[in-house]
Structures are given as structure tokens and as C-alpha cells.
Motif scaffolding. Structure first.
Motif, mmCIF file in Angstrom:
data_model
loop_
_atom_site.group_PDB
_atom_site.id
_atom_site.type_symbol
_atom_site.label_atom_id
_atom_site.label_comp_id
_atom_site.label_asym_id
_atom_site.label_seq_id
_atom_site.Cartn_x
_atom_site.Cartn_y
_atom_site.Cartn_z
ATOM 1 N N TYR A 163 4.495 0.159 -7.299
ATOM 2 C CA TYR A 163 4.849 -0.076 -5.836
ATOM 3 C C TYR A 163 6.237 -1.053 -5.807
ATOM 4 C CZ TYR A 163 4.105 0.350 -0.903
ATOM 5 O OH TYR A 163 4.044 0.469 0.416
ATOM 6 N N THR A 164 7.060 -0.602 -5.040
ATOM 7 C CA THR A 164 8.160 -1.285 -4.855
ATOM 8 C C THR A 164 8.599 -1.635 -3.493
ATOM 9 O OG1 THR A 164 9.576 0.768 -4.688
ATOM 10 C CG2 THR A 164 9.237 -0.006 -6.964
ATOM 11 N N GLU A 165 9.676 -2.731 -3.339
ATOM 12 C CA GLU A 165 9.857 -2.783 -1.756
ATOM 13 C C GLU A 165 10.484 -1.481 -1.109
ATOM 14 O OE1 GLU A 165 12.998 -5.757 0.370
ATOM 15 O OE2 GLU A 165 12.429 -6.405 -1.623
ATOM 16 N N ALA A 166 11.313 -0.518 -1.787
ATOM 17 C CA ALA A 166 11.798 0.658 -1.352
ATOM 18 C C ALA A 166 10.769 1.560 -0.593
ATOM 19 C CB ALA A 166 12.594 1.446 -2.390
ATOM 20 N N ARG A 167 9.451 1.626 -1.630
ATOM 21 C CA ARG A 167 8.278 2.198 -1.179
ATOM 22 C C ARG A 167 7.512 1.527 0.056
ATOM 23 N NH1 ARG A 167 4.095 3.983 -5.562
ATOM 24 N NH2 ARG A 167 3.189 4.954 -4.013
ATOM 25 N N LEU A 168 7.468 0.463 0.057
ATOM 26 C CA LEU A 168 6.928 -0.295 1.250
ATOM 27 C C LEU A 168 7.946 -0.129 2.727
ATOM 28 C CD1 LEU A 168 5.125 -2.437 2.383
ATOM 29 C CD2 LEU A 168 6.824 -3.992 1.894
ATOM 30 N N LEU A 169 9.016 -0.043 2.677
ATOM 31 C CA LEU A 169 9.885 0.263 3.563
ATOM 32 C C LEU A 169 9.600 1.559 4.125
ATOM 33 C CD1 LEU A 169 13.360 -1.639 2.666
ATOM 34 C CD2 LEU A 169 11.661 -2.392 4.050
ATOM 35 N N VAL A 170 9.665 2.584 3.406
ATOM 36 C CA VAL A 170 9.277 3.927 3.789
ATOM 37 C C VAL A 170 7.886 3.902 4.518
ATOM 38 C CG1 VAL A 170 8.628 6.047 2.911
ATOM 39 C CG2 VAL A 170 10.485 5.057 2.068
ATOM 40 N N ASP A 171 6.927 3.222 3.929
ATOM 41 C CA ASP A 171 5.690 3.205 4.408
ATOM 42 C C ASP A 171 5.627 2.332 5.635
ATOM 43 O OD1 ASP A 171 4.447 4.420 2.325
ATOM 44 O OD2 ASP A 171 3.420 2.720 1.181
ATOM 45 N N VAL A 172 6.287 1.330 5.656
ATOM 46 C CA VAL A 172 6.500 0.443 7.217
ATOM 47 C C VAL A 172 6.758 1.474 8.103
ATOM 48 C CG1 VAL A 172 7.790 -1.268 8.395
ATOM 49 C CG2 VAL A 172 6.664 -1.699 6.030
ATOM 50 N N GLN A 173 7.643 2.501 7.705
ATOM 51 C CA GLN A 173 8.208 3.440 9.002
ATOM 52 C C GLN A 173 7.067 4.245 9.185
ATOM 53 O OE1 GLN A 173 11.838 4.972 7.646
ATOM 54 N NE2 GLN A 173 12.968 3.385 7.992
ATOM 55 N N ALA A 174 6.338 4.830 8.165
ATOM 56 C CA ALA A 174 5.303 5.939 8.147
ATOM 57 C C ALA A 174 4.137 5.328 9.063
ATOM 58 C CB ALA A 174 5.008 6.268 6.867
ATOM 59 N N PHE A 175 3.801 4.037 8.844
ATOM 60 C CA PHE A 175 2.468 3.374 9.389
ATOM 61 C C PHE A 175 2.961 2.517 10.531
ATOM 62 C CE2 PHE A 175 1.420 4.913 5.001
ATOM 63 C CZ PHE A 175 0.837 5.993 5.333
ATOM 64 N N ALA A 176 3.936 2.372 11.049
ATOM 65 C CA ALA A 176 4.234 1.530 12.353
ATOM 66 C C ALA A 176 2.998 1.904 13.351
ATOM 67 C CB ALA A 176 5.472 1.693 12.711
ATOM 68 N N ASP A 177 2.913 3.094 13.638
ATOM 69 C CA ASP A 177 1.711 3.312 14.484
ATOM 70 C C ASP A 177 0.502 2.871 14.292
ATOM 71 O OD1 ASP A 177 0.747 4.670 17.085
ATOM 72 O OD2 ASP A 177 0.273 6.127 15.670
ATOM 73 N N ARG A 178 -0.180 2.090 15.072
ATOM 74 C CA ARG A 178 -1.335 1.531 14.874
ATOM 75 C C ARG A 178 -2.369 2.734 14.612
ATOM 76 N NH1 ARG A 178 -2.800 -3.545 18.042
ATOM 77 N NH2 ARG A 178 -1.444 -4.227 16.295
ATOM 78 N N ALA A 179 -2.595 3.588 15.353
ATOM 79 C CA ALA A 179 -3.340 4.917 15.496
ATOM 80 C C ALA A 179 -3.499 5.461 14.002
ATOM 81 C CB ALA A 179 -3.455 5.729 16.588
ATOM 82 N N THR A 180 -2.252 5.721 13.518
ATOM 83 C CA THR A 180 -2.141 6.485 12.148
ATOM 84 C C THR A 180 -2.495 5.581 11.035
ATOM 85 O OG1 THR A 180 0.093 7.375 13.013
ATOM 86 C CG2 THR A 180 -0.211 7.388 10.741
ATOM 87 N N ALA A 181 -2.280 4.179 11.246
ATOM 88 C CA ALA A 181 -3.018 3.375 10.037
ATOM 89 C C ALA A 181 -4.371 3.383 10.232
ATOM 90 C CB ALA A 181 -2.410 1.789 10.217
ATOM 91 N N GLN A 182 -4.962 3.359 11.501
ATOM 92 C CA GLN A 182 -6.480 3.188 11.651
ATOM 93 C C GLN A 182 -7.167 4.383 10.854
ATOM 94 O OE1 GLN A 182 -6.294 2.273 15.770
ATOM 95 N NE2 GLN A 182 -7.672 0.447 15.314
#
Length: 184
Positions: A91-110
Motif C-alpha cells: 500500500y502506498t501514499e498514491a493508493r491512499l489518495l485514490v481511496d480518500v477520493q473514493a471513500f470521502a462519503d461516509r455512507a459509502t465507507a460505512q
């Protein structure tokens, strides 16, 4: 009187017309030859559970970073936690940045977290919550206010009560200092 030979006994074997019990459908394991109810097919395999847990961990930690704001220390801690998590892999910082965009919505993460919750034991749910609290520490002394709402929401998706989360927070604080309540 002369001795007589004993008369042969008559053996009668009764077969019920209807079975006394109906057998449930079952599956047989090809490895151990054990027979199990079909409901075991609904239980995820270890590989599937590890994958689901990895996705839930990525969603939860990325949502926490998205909600509280990315800092260099928080980003590094999230990458460290996710690199060590089962089902995530490198896992890298680049993957985290993509995940941050994908899971910014609380309902999606939940949704991702609630999918894995029924398969986790209470200890597994507590461990998941501890990882969230470990990441929350990366924001420093002001981090509790920034991370409280997303942590509460995500642990709610794990089906942990607020009281249970409070106990985990207290244990985490005591574990940092070795004293009850985290006192120095």
C-alpha cells in the motif's frame, strides 16, 4: 419325556413406511469428508473474509483521512496501518489518495464496514476499532475532535455500541501509558 429341540425364533424386522426424521440437505467436504448443513456455503472462506476485511479497512481509514484532513503524519500512519492489514497487500501514499477520493462519503465507507461486520468476532470488531483509534492519534492532541464523528459512525457500522467504543478508547488510552485512563 424326551428332550425336544428348541423351536426357531421368528425374527421380524419392521420398516416404517414414512421415515421418522427427514434429513436436511447437506454438503460433503472433499478434504475432510465431513458432512455439513448447506448453510455453511453462505459463510465466507478465509480468503474472501480477508479480502472483505482489507476493503473495509481501506474504506474506513481513507474516510478518516478524508474527514479529518490529510496531514503528513496521518498519511504516513494510514499507509503503515494499511500495509500491515490483512487483505490489502503493498500500500502506498498514491493508493491512499485514490481511496480518500473514493471513500470521502461516509455512507459509502460505512457500507464497506457493515458488510464485513457480521463475519467478525467481537474481538475482531474491537481490533478494527483500535486501528481507527490508532490512526486518530496521528492528528495529535486536537485530533480527537476532528476524528470523533467519523470514528463513531464507522464503529456504529461495526455494530459496536457507543459504550463499547468508550471502553475501547479507555483501553487504548491506558495501553499508551500503562495507567488507567491514560494518565501520565
Amino acid at each position: 419325556m424326551p428332550a425336544r429341540a428348541a423351536a426357531p425364533l421368528v425374527h421380524v424386522l419392521l420398516h416404517p413406511r414414512d421415515p421418522l426424521q427427514r434429513l436436511e440437505p447437506f454438503v460433503e467436504c472433499t478434504a475432510c469428508r465431513g458432512a455439513f448443513r448447506e448453510v455453511v456455503l453462505d459463510v465466507p472462506t478465509t480468503e474472501q473474509l480477508e479480502h472483505q476485511l482489507g476493503l473495509a479497512g481501506r474504506a474506513a481509514l481513507a474516510h478518516l483521512v478524508a474527514s479529518a484532513g490529510s496531514t503528513p503524519q496521518a498519511t504516513a500512519e494510514a499507509v503503515r496501518l494499511l500495509s500491515a492489514a490483512p487483505g490489502v497487500g503493498p500500500y502506498t501514499e498514491a493508493r491512499l489518495l485514490v481511496d480518500v477520493q473514493a471513500f470521502a462519503d461516509r455512507a459509502t465507507a460505512q457500507r464497506y464496514v457493515s458488510t464485513v461486520a457480521p463475519s467478525l468476532s467481537p474481538a475482531g470488531r474491537e481490533d478494527f476499532a483500535r486501528r481507527l483509534l490508532t490512526l486518530a492519534e496521528a492528528w495529535g492532541s486536537g485530533g480527537a475532535a476532528l476524528t470523533a464523528a467519523p470514528v463513531d459512525a464507522l464503529t456504529g457500522a461495526l455494530e459496536l455500541s457507543p459504550a463499547h467504543l468508550a471502553g475501547i478508547r479507555q483501553q487504548a488510552a491506558a495501553g499508551r501509558t500503562g495507567l488507567p485512563g491514560g494518565a501520565a
